[in-house]
Design a protein around this motif. Structure first.
Motif, mmCIF file in Angstrom:
data_model
loop_
_atom_site.group_PDB
_atom_site.id
_atom_site.type_symbol
_atom_site.label_atom_id
_atom_site.label_comp_id
_atom_site.label_asym_id
_atom_site.label_seq_id
_atom_site.Cartn_x
_atom_site.Cartn_y
_atom_site.Cartn_z
ATOM 1 N N LYS A 187 0.763 -1.180 0.106
ATOM 2 C CA LYS A 187 -0.135 -0.191 -0.097
ATOM 3 C C LYS A 187 0.946 1.348 0.130
ATOM 4 C CE LYS A 187 -3.864 0.283 -0.034
ATOM 5 N NZ LYS A 187 -4.909 0.449 -1.064
ATOM 6 N N ILE A 188 1.871 1.033 0.694
ATOM 7 C CA ILE A 188 2.907 2.488 0.633
ATOM 8 C C ILE A 188 3.663 2.562 -0.797
ATOM 9 C CG2 ILE A 188 5.021 3.440 1.531
ATOM 10 C CD1 ILE A 188 4.632 1.708 4.238
ATOM 11 N N LYS A 189 3.742 1.625 -1.459
ATOM 12 C CA LYS A 189 4.183 1.878 -2.721
ATOM 13 C C LYS A 189 3.147 2.239 -3.829
ATOM 14 C CE LYS A 189 7.253 -0.940 -4.788
ATOM 15 N NZ LYS A 189 8.183 -2.012 -5.510
ATOM 16 N N GLU A 190 2.178 1.638 -3.630
ATOM 17 C CA GLU A 190 0.957 1.920 -4.547
ATOM 18 C C GLU A 190 0.334 3.440 -4.426
ATOM 19 O OE1 GLU A 190 -3.527 0.792 -4.432
ATOM 20 O OE2 GLU A 190 -2.563 -0.837 -4.032
ATOM 21 N N GLU A 191 0.338 3.710 -3.077
ATOM 22 C CA GLU A 191 -0.242 4.988 -2.892
ATOM 23 C C GLU A 191 0.847 6.239 -3.305
ATOM 24 O OE1 GLU A 191 -2.086 4.411 1.061
ATOM 25 O OE2 GLU A 191 -3.962 3.541 -0.125
ATOM 26 N N LEU A 192 2.017 5.930 -2.833
ATOM 27 C CA LEU A 192 2.982 6.789 -3.235
ATOM 28 C C LEU A 192 3.040 6.930 -4.859
ATOM 29 C CD1 LEU A 192 5.632 8.577 -2.764
ATOM 30 C CD2 LEU A 192 7.068 6.599 -2.763
ATOM 31 N N HIS A 193 2.699 5.813 -5.665
ATOM 32 C CA HIS A 193 2.578 6.055 -7.104
ATOM 33 C C HIS A 193 1.286 6.912 -7.537
ATOM 34 C CE1 HIS A 193 6.457 4.389 -8.470
ATOM 35 N NE2 HIS A 193 6.095 3.339 -7.672
#
Length: 156
Positions: free
Chosen positions: A96-102
């Protein structure tokens, strides 16, 4: 000029530059260390990771949703549990951290993005400020993760 600013913000958000990235800070972290709270410290590595995720989501939501509802500080921003339930819970948080950063970067890359225009629903905040806030907040707590790993004697 906007393209160069967006590129610089993306680099700030995605690369370590002058510091360790979150990905590097948690690389090879033993699963049994994720929930350990060292003496005289208020939180575990898991709580820091979840705090990064929750706060980043909140900044993303504030930046894209004109009907944003403010969360309660500090209670809504920190998990109570010191460890993830299991490996899937740990992985889901990191994903989720990676996805929401993108997702946030996609806001920056929109052709109509007004980087310095204050949000109508805020009190002066704008997209550029929120990008720097995510980078600053994540870097700060990533440094704490490295410190905890050193305290736990599990830093390379």
């Amino acid at each position: 000029m906007q393209k160069q600013i967006v590129k610089s913000l993306k680099d700030l958000l995605l690369q370590g530059n002058a510091h360790v990235t979150l990905t590097d800070a948690i690389k090879h972290l033993p699963a049994d260390m994720r929930g350990v709270v060292p003496d005289n410290m208020p939180y575990s590595i898991w709580q820091l990771v979840e705090h990064i995720r929750i706060t980043q989501w909140d900044i993303l939501e504030f930046s894209r949703n004109p009907h944003y509802k403010e969360m309660n500080w500090p209670h809504d921003y920190w998990p109570k549990e010191t460890a993830p339930r299991d490996e899937a819970h740990w992985k889901k948080s990191l994903d989720k951290i990676k996805e929401e950063l993108h997702d946030f970067i996609a806001l920056l890359e929109k052709p109509e993005a007004a980087l310095f225009e204050p949000f109508a629903h805020g009190d002066g905040q704008h997209l550029f400020r929120e990008a720097v806030l995510i980078a600053d907040h994540t870097a700060y707590h990533t440094g704490e993760i490295v410190t905890l790993r050193r305290m736990l004697k599990c830093w390379p």
